[in-house]
Design a protein around this motif. Structure first.
Motif, PDB file in Angstrom:
ATOM      1  N   SER B  35      43.974  21.187  37.440  1.00 17.17           N
ATOM      2  CA  SER B  35      43.765  22.345  36.586  1.00 17.17           C
ATOM      3  C   SER B  35      45.072  22.739  35.945  1.00 17.17           C
ATOM      4  O   SER B  35      46.113  22.737  36.608  1.00 17.17           O
ATOM      5  N   ALA B  59      36.284  23.466  43.816  1.00 14.00           N
ATOM      6  CA  ALA B  59      37.060  24.255  42.853  1.00 14.00           C
ATOM      7  C   ALA B  59      38.307  23.477  42.403  1.00 14.00           C
ATOM      8  O   ALA B  59      38.938  22.805  43.209  1.00 14.00           O
ATOM      9  N   PRO B  60      38.646  23.559  41.111  1.00 11.78           N
ATOM     10  CA  PRO B  60      39.815  22.823  40.626  1.00 11.78           C
ATOM     11  C   PRO B  60      41.138  23.548  40.847  1.00 11.78           C
ATOM     12  O   PRO B  60      42.192  22.959  40.646  1.00 11.78           O
ATOM     13  N   ASN B  61      41.087  24.805  41.245  1.00 14.36           N
ATOM     14  CA  ASN B  61      42.335  25.568  41.360  1.00 14.36           C
ATOM     15  C   ASN B  61      42.507  26.121  42.765  1.00 14.36           C
ATOM     16  O   ASN B  61      41.555  26.232  43.526  1.00 14.36           O
ATOM     17  N   ILE B  62      43.752  26.467  43.084  1.00 14.07           N
ATOM     18  CA  ILE B  62      44.054  26.975  44.418  1.00 14.07           C
ATOM     19  C   ILE B  62      44.552  28.412  44.328  1.00 14.07           C
ATOM     20  O   ILE B  62      44.927  28.891  43.255  1.00 14.07           O
ATOM     21  N   SER B  63      44.559  29.068  45.460  1.00 16.61           N
ATOM     22  CA  SER B  63      45.023  30.451  45.523  1.00 16.61           C
ATOM     23  C   SER B  63      46.312  30.515  46.337  1.00 16.61           C
ATOM     24  O   SER B  63      46.772  29.510  46.866  1.00 16.61           O
TER      25      SER B  63
END
Lengths: 590, 192
Positions: B35, B59-63
């Motif tokens: 992403s 999900a393509p993104n991380i937190s």
């Protein structure tokens, strides 16, 4: 077939090509730009071109559909506001060749002026709508959209978001299906939307939507995943991925692909098998309101709110799914790194000259790279809302200021692409209404903000054809301004730019400045200036900091002396050189 | 599942690096999602790309607190990205300094001791002099591929022909230069 990584935008372009699309049009806008950019690789099979705005782009695609070929138009969410006029009535006429409208929304406003949720457009304009959640679905749903458009005689909307457009995931591609054009048959009752015909077509469009709804009840695109537990989640698009990440196998999922019209029976059946229904969606409670209207108790928006982008952690926090992971404390504050006007950017020259007239002007801006002039150190303009408004807000503002005795001149600022987009209409209003304003076109010869897309001022189009240039000054003069009310100035030449702004401020009535210098990042410009940059003589530098006021990222100040910190990116434009009273700066090389 | 965050300044080539890395991971048989948020990136702002790989990625993104590895192309960007690092995760970083506008105009201070601060805070910080290696090789632009080599070394991503993937993704004239940069980066990481 080989598995390759593709962004959502690339996959939409690929899907359209595989579906046999013949005409693709768009106006650039993040995060949709790469869709049409990627169509150019298929130019031997289709026609693709940038339009001057989303409305003309939509009408070009509509015309192609009317003529019996498959056509696609893509735009960012706010572009759909511009295109809304043809879109609302295109639903009434329906299509001949399949017509697909891509709306790329931007939850979180990564590069937009608002967060509007365009799913509401599908409902309002009576379009069919599909929402892919990854690149494979972008490809497949785009292909399906053309089929559905023709089958149900409706324009189909593909609604994506930044995270889908700009994420890459594994895609399995197919081959192009060359479709024979459908004959163009004259049919004014269907296509000429005079009131008598439109009333009849409105009945028909509702029938078409009913038929699409029946299809959506059982189609394979909508997916249901049952797991143990009481919770059922209904979602669409990227929110499915986030929800799946957050809830894992502890919930069941109804993942909707067709989100207009919604499959009521499928939703009811899913909800009857779970105890608690959560709706996970970004933006407006589009699904939630519709599902509540079916008499189903559900929630989600009360926990997630309408703002910003969702991610798994935000969902976990909202639904109490465990504690957030521990993070390292910040040992020091990282200095901010805001985007700035590039070294050698022509806009810097204009803003630098304009700020000297601060006390006698009020400036209004627009959407483009030059929007960066709003902040430190230029504080160049005070308002901007949408494409083209930079030339029309000043008309009203100048009337309001005059009413209260405020003598400041109102200056409107927009770029060449924005002028072609809709600024010209505003200029005509200004001249015709004898507005007392100064209108500035920052002409850098390209649509720069979105990554150098060609516009009507460029001699080559997306397919590489040589095309006629539409000269800006010709358009300006055609509005009927006298020659002495129009100046074309190189913005780096501060003497000339100051003189032009002074003339504009002191002249009663409409005045136009075309601030003309190509974007410093254009390949041709880089080639022409190869090796040229500025040098500062440390002996001659007195440390007065006059040059650093230009806020050029190549210039730095340390040990009481200015120096060129980044000669590789310095273009040797010479703006800083004009500030130096001690002759310490000179241009070398190139 | 492995989560990687790459961070740098517009123009440093973080996006190309992530592209080459993802291509290699696909060849290694992983499900991969990457992403990126760009748009303003060409104008000197921070550029972040996130990459996740494993058996199946949703999900393509991380937190925050989820990155196993942060690869930073610039010192301050490593500092800025720290909240994304998982406890016990690793930072691979260049010690290059690129001054942003607030620093250039003297409005904010640049923390020159960022590497030391990060080493005191995080459990694993690997500094790779990628810019210096790139300059030695004659082109600062291959800093990114040098860091990619360091990343491949750190994660022990073997069993894929990196040289071939690099050749497919960089301009023809710079293939051997980039391959050399990759090799030097990998060696630096392995020698830490």
């Amino acid at each position: 077939m080989e598995k390759i990584l593709m962004s959502g935008d690339e996959a939409i372009a690929r899907g359209a090509w595989e579906a046999g699309v013949c005409v693709a049009s768009a106006y650039p806008g993040t995060p949709s730009t790469e869709i049409l950019e990627n169509m150019a690789q298929y130019k031997d099979d289709l026609y693709c071109s940038w339009s001057n705005n989303e409305k003309t782009a939509t009408e070009i695609a509509f015309g192609a559909s009317l003529g019996g070929v498959r056509a696609m138009v893509s735009m960012k969410h706010v572009g759909m506001n511009v295109a809304a006029d043809p879109i609302f009535t295109a639903a009434y006429t329906g299509v001949n060749g399949g017509l697909v409208i891509v709306s790329a929304d931007d939850p979180g406003c990564y590069s937009s002026q608002n967060e509007q949720d365009n799913r509401l457009y599908a409902l309002h304009a009576r379009l069919g709508m599909l929402e892919p959640s990854d690149s494979q679905e972008c490809l497949e749903y785009t292909k399906a959209a053309f089929e559905l458009s023709e089958k149900f005689d409706l324009p189909m909307m593909i609604r994506v978001t930044t995270r889908v457009c700009h994420s890459k995931s594994v895609v399995q591609t197919g081959q192009r299906n060359e479709i024979k054009p459908l004959p163009y048959v004259s049919n004014p009752e269907k296509y000429a939307m005079l009131p008598a015909n439109a009333r009849v077509r409105h009945v028909q469009v509702e029938k078409n939507l009913e038929a699409l709804k029946d299809y959506a009840e059982t189609c394979a695109l909508n997916k249901t995943i049952y797991n143990e537990g009481d919770i059922g989640i209904i979602c669409s698009g990227i929110c499915y991925m986030h929800a799946r990440e957050a809830f894992g196998d502890s919930a069941s999922y109804l993942k909707l692909a067709v989100t207009h019209p919604l499959p009521d029976k499928l939703i009811k059946a899913f909800c009857s098998k779970v105890k608690t229904v959560y709706i996970i969606e970004e933006g407006e409670p589009y699904l939630e309101n519709a599902i509540k209207a079916l008499g189903i108790e559900c929630s989600g928006k009360n926990r997630l709110g309408p703002q910003g982008e969702l991610d798994a952690q935000r969902i976990r926090a909202a639904f109490g799914l465990g504690e957030p992971p521990e993070i390292y404390p910040q040992p020091a504050q990282a200095p901010a790194r805001p985007p700035v006007l590039c070294a050698g950017c022509p806009h810097r020259g204009f803003y630098f000259a304009m700020q000297k007239h601060k006390d006698s002007i009020v400036a209004i801006g627009d959407i483009g790279c030059y929007s960066l002039g709003v902040s430190a150190p230029f504080f160049g303009f005070e308002a901007c809302i949408c494409m083209g408004s930079g030339f029309s807000i000043p008309i009203g503002l100048s009337i309001a200021l005059k009413r209260q005795g405020d003598k400041r001149k109102v200056i409107g600022i927009l770029g060449d692409s924005t002028f072609y987009h809709s600024g010209f209409n505003s200029l005509v209003d200004a001249v015709h209404q004898m507005a007392d304003v100064c209108l500035v076109i920052l002409d850098n010869s390209i649509t720069a903000m979105t990554g150098h897309q060609v516009n009507s001022g460029v001699e080559r189009d997306l397919m590489g054809r040589e095309v006629p240039v539409i000269p800006l000054e010709g358009m300006v003069m055609s509005a009927g301004l006298d020659k002495d009310r129009v100046r074309i100035v190189d913005p780096i030449d501060q003497q000339a730019m100051n003189a032009a702004i002074e003339a504009a401020v002191s002249t009663q009535g409409t005045f136009v400045i075309i601030s003309r210098r190509p974007c410093a990042l254009l390949k041709e410009e880089i080639r022409l200036r190869a090796g040229r940059h500025c040098e500062i003589d440390r002996e001659l530098c007195r440390g007065c900091k006059a040059c650093t006021k230009t806020a050029c990222p190549s210039l730095a100040f340390e040990g009481k002396k200015a120096y060129i910190a980044d000669a590789a990116n310095c273009t040797g434009c010479g703006l800083c050189l004009q500030m130096c009273r001690f002759g310490a700066i000179k241009t070398v090389g190139g | 599942m492995t989560n990687i965050l790459l961070t740098g300044v517009g123009g440093q080539g973080t996006i190309l690096t992530t592209k080459i890395l993802s291509a290699a991971l696909v060849k290694l048989g992983y499900d991969v999602k990457m992403s990126e948020i760009h748009g303003m990136s060409q104008r000197g702002g921070t550029v972040n790309t996130q990459l996740r790989y494993g058996e199946k990625v949703y999900a393509p993104n991380i937190s925050q607190g989820e990155a196993d590895l942060i690869v930073a192309f610039e010192k301050v960007e490593a500092l800025r990205a720290l909240p994304y690092l998982k406890k016990g995760g690793t930072i691979v970083m260049d010690d290059r300094e690129i001054y942003s506008m607030p620093v250039l105009i003297g409005a904010q201070e640049y923390p020159h001791n960022a590497v030391e601060l990060l080493k005191e805070t995080a459990d694993s910080v690997i500094v790779i002099p990628a810019s210096r290696i790139a300059e030695e090789l004659g082109n600062i632009k291959v800093q990114n591929i040098c860091l990619l080599g360091a990343l491949a070394g750190t994660l022990e991503l073997n069993g894929v022909d990196w040289n071939a993937i690099i050749a497919e993704n960089v301009p023809a004239k710079t293939v051997s230069l980039n391959q050399e940069a990759f090799k030097r980066g990998r060696e630096s990481a392995l020698s830490v």
